[in-house]
Write an enzyme that holds these catalytic residues in place. Structure first.
Site, short mmCIF file in Angstrom:
data_model
loop_
_atom_site.label_atom_id
_atom_site.label_comp_id
_atom_site.label_asym_id
_atom_site.label_seq_id
_atom_site.Cartn_x
_atom_site.Cartn_y
_atom_site.Cartn_z
N ASP A 1 0.85 -1.19 0.00
CA ASP A 1 0.00 0.00 0.00
C ASP A 1 0.89 1.24 0.00
OD1 ASP A 1 -1.71 2.10 0.52
OD2 ASP A 1 -2.99 0.93 1.86
N GLY B 1 -11.53 5.55 -11.15
CA GLY B 1 -12.45 4.71 -11.89
C GLY B 1 -13.12 5.56 -12.96
N SER C 1 -4.34 13.70 -15.55
CA SER C 1 -5.54 13.37 -16.33
C SER C 1 -6.14 14.61 -16.97
CB SER C 1 -6.57 12.75 -15.40
OG SER C 1 -7.84 12.75 -16.01
N ALA C 2 -6.82 14.41 -18.09
CA ALA C 2 -7.56 15.50 -18.74
C ALA C 2 -8.67 16.02 -17.83
CB ALA C 2 -8.16 15.01 -20.05
N TYR D 1 -11.39 14.39 -8.26
CA TYR D 1 -10.34 13.61 -8.91
C TYR D 1 -9.44 14.53 -9.73
CZ TYR D 1 -8.43 10.46 -12.52
OH TYR D 1 -7.61 9.79 -13.41
N ASN E 1 -8.79 9.46 -21.55
CA ASN E 1 -9.58 8.23 -21.78
C ASN E 1 -8.81 7.12 -22.49
OD1 ASN E 1 -12.12 9.11 -20.71
ND2 ASN E 1 -12.23 10.48 -22.46
N LYS F 1 -21.83 -3.80 -22.70
CA LYS F 1 -23.29 -3.71 -22.93
C LYS F 1 -23.66 -4.22 -24.32
CE LYS F 1 -23.93 0.26 -19.84
NZ LYS F 1 -24.41 1.65 -19.74
N GLN G 1 -22.70 13.96 -25.43
CA GLN G 1 -21.42 14.41 -24.87
C GLN G 1 -20.29 13.81 -25.71
OE1 GLN G 1 -23.67 12.45 -23.38
NE2 GLN G 1 -22.80 10.99 -21.94
N ARG H 1 -14.97 16.89 -24.61
CA ARG H 1 -13.53 16.83 -24.31
C ARG H 1 -12.82 16.18 -25.48
NH1 ARG H 1 -12.39 14.47 -18.79
NH2 ARG H 1 -12.71 16.62 -18.14
P1 NAD Z 1 -6.21 1.51 -12.67
O1 NAD Z 1 -7.23 1.82 -11.62
O2 NAD Z 1 -6.39 0.30 -13.49
O3 NAD Z 1 -4.75 1.51 -12.05
C1 NAD Z 1 -4.41 2.21 -10.88
C2 NAD Z 1 -3.78 1.22 -9.93
O4 NAD Z 1 -3.38 1.90 -8.73
C3 NAD Z 1 -4.74 0.09 -9.51
O5 NAD Z 1 -4.23 -1.16 -9.88
C4 NAD Z 1 -4.82 0.24 -8.00
O6 NAD Z 1 -4.91 -0.99 -7.30
C5 NAD Z 1 -3.52 0.96 -7.69
N1 NAD Z 1 -3.59 1.59 -6.39
C6 NAD Z 1 -4.62 2.34 -5.89
N2 NAD Z 1 -4.37 2.67 -4.63
C7 NAD Z 1 -3.16 2.13 -4.30
C8 NAD Z 1 -2.38 2.12 -3.12
N3 NAD Z 1 -2.79 2.75 -2.02
N4 NAD Z 1 -1.19 1.46 -3.14
C9 NAD Z 1 -0.77 0.80 -4.26
N5 NAD Z 1 -1.48 0.78 -5.41
C10 NAD Z 1 -2.67 1.44 -5.43
O7 NAD Z 1 -6.15 2.82 -13.61
P2 NAD Z 1 -5.45 3.04 -15.01
O8 NAD Z 1 -6.52 3.25 -16.00
O9 NAD Z 1 -4.41 2.02 -15.24
O10 NAD Z 1 -4.78 4.46 -14.75
C11 NAD Z 1 -3.41 4.62 -14.38
C12 NAD Z 1 -3.14 6.08 -14.06
O11 NAD Z 1 -3.50 6.90 -15.17
C13 NAD Z 1 -3.95 6.62 -12.88
O12 NAD Z 1 -3.15 7.49 -12.13
C14 NAD Z 1 -5.09 7.37 -13.52
O13 NAD Z 1 -5.59 8.38 -12.69
C15 NAD Z 1 -4.40 7.90 -14.77
N6 NAD Z 1 -5.36 8.17 -15.85
C16 NAD Z 1 -5.98 7.14 -16.47
C17 NAD Z 1 -6.90 7.40 -17.48
C18 NAD Z 1 -7.60 6.29 -18.22
O14 NAD Z 1 -8.38 6.59 -19.12
N7 NAD Z 1 -7.38 5.01 -17.90
C19 NAD Z 1 -7.19 8.73 -17.85
C20 NAD Z 1 -6.55 9.75 -17.17
C21 NAD Z 1 -5.62 9.46 -16.18
#
Ligand code: NAD
Length: 339
Positions: A50, A97, A139-140, A170, A199, A221, A237, A302
């Site tokens: 963690d 999420g 993130s965007a 977020y 995204n 879906k 959107q 966006r």
């Molecule tokens: P994801 O949720 O699949 O991956 C994030 C990971 O962080 C998860 O596996 C989760 O278990 C881990 N995590 C959360 N809390 C934790 C903790 N306390 N200790 C250790 N691990 C922890 O998301 P993703 O889609 O792979 O996104 C990766 C990064 O990119 C994130 O920072 C997200 O905010 C950013 N992001 C993603 C998107 C997208 O479209 N997927 C868009 C913008 C930004």
């Protein structure tokens, strides 16, 4: 052999990034609170920790005794002077999420608290242990809401970030953490690279359970339906969606470039959510009617503005949305229909 640390390696983008770094010949340690859900990790060393706890961050960032073998991570302090430093650290861990998770308001406190703690720990420890460079995934969602009210003409140019007005907590945390990494770069000489993802989608990502994003939710879906499919809001959107392989390419190019960022990593092929359904239905060979229902939708429009990434890296994403959706639909359809 070069070394990389991927934080959030159990997540969607992190697990793909580990795979790519292994293909490039890196020794990779992955860290997360969970293993990847849909495939095995490719990391040499995968640690469940963690990252909200600074002692864990200190432990996993350490490379002492590294001889190309997986290391047991010790849970105690070492003298900093002996530390070997990771060549590349990728910080992707976050409490996040899709719209159903970050726009309802129900998870705001946890999202801000958990992700901010992770970033506070990571940036400080990166300086202490003299890591060579750190990539941070913003993130965007940090762009101001007032520039994203017109679905046909959203403004997500990097310079439009201020005056700040993200539409979610977020997004505020992402903006805070961007500034945190930049402050450590300024005051402690840490080499940071920051991207604002738009995204990202593809196989091996969350596709059910409430944390899934629009492309995965729609693929699911469509795979489940024969007549009707529910879409949150009026479906007018607009968004753009970037296939995960191109996201990883952008991350690696940026991390190894001289450009600090923040810079968008996204597609500029903008579609409405209704169009996303139409393209997915076409891929599936299904004729479905869309039923619009109440649900969290985020900003009206966006799209990724790719002028800056093109200018600084001489590269920007180019894969058509439909190609990536085909691969994603195929993967989700197999899981839904067991075929
Ligand atoms: P994801 O949720 O699949 O991956 C994030 C990971 O962080 C998860 O596996 C989760 O278990 C881990 N995590 C959360 N809390 C934790 C903790 N306390 N200790 C250790 N691990 C922890 O998301 P993703 O889609 O792979 O996104 C990766 C990064 O990119 C994130 O920072 C997200 O905010 C950013 N992001 C993603 C998107 C997208 O479209 N997927 C868009 C913008 C930004």
């Amino acid at each position: 052999m070069k070394t990389a640390l991927v934080l959030g390696a159990g997540g969607f983008i992190g697990s793909h990034l580990v795979k790519k770094l292994k293909e490039e010949g890196f020794w990779v340690r992955g860290v997360d609170i969970k293993k990847p859900e849909y495939w095995d990790t490719f990391a040499d060393d995968f640690q469940i920790y963690d990252l909200r706890d600074p002692r864990n961050v200190e432990a996993v960032m350490r490379l002492e005794g590294y001889e190309g073998q997986p290391l047991p991570v010790a849970y105690h302090r070492y003298p900093f002077s002996d530390a070997l430093a990771f060549d590349e650290v990728y910080q992707l861990a976050a409490d996040m999420g899709g719209a159903g998770y970050i726009f309802t308001g129900n998870n705001d406190a946890n999202v801000m608290h958990n992700s901010a703690l992770i970033n506070l720990n990571v940036v400080k420890e990166a300086v202490q242990q003299k890591v060579k460079r750190v990539f941070y995934s913003s993130s965007a969602c940090m762009y101001p809401e007032h520039n994203q009210l017109d679905p046909n003409n959203p403004n997500c140019e990097e310079s439009s970030a201020y005056p700040a007005n993200p539409d979610s907590e977020y997004g505020w945390e992402k903006l805070f953490s961007e500034r945190l990494y930049l402050a450590f770069a300024r005051n402690y000489g840490l080499t940071v690279r920051i991207a604002r993802f738009h995204n990202i989608f593809g196989p091996y990502g969350t596709w059910k359970g409430g944390k899934e994003k629009a492309p995965a939710a729609i693929c699911r879906k469509v795979a489940e339906s024969t007549e009707e499919i529910e879409v949150w809001g009026d479906g007018q959107q607009t968004r753009s969606f970037l296939f995960v392989d191109e996201c990883i390419e952008g991350v690696l190019r940026l991390t190894r470039s001289d450009f600090e960022g923040p810079v968008n990593i996204g597609s500029d092929e903008m579609v409405t959510i209704n169009q996303l359904v139409e393209i997915t239905s076409k891929i599936a060979g299904k004729k479905l009617t869309i039923k619009h229902v109440d649900g969290p939708t985020g900003v009206r429009g966006r799209n990724s503005d790719n002028k800056l990434i093109q200018e600084k890296l001489g590269w920007s994403p180019s894969k058509p949305l439909e190609d990536g959706l085909k691969q994603t639909y195929e993967w989700i359809n197999k899981l839904v229909n067991n075929n």
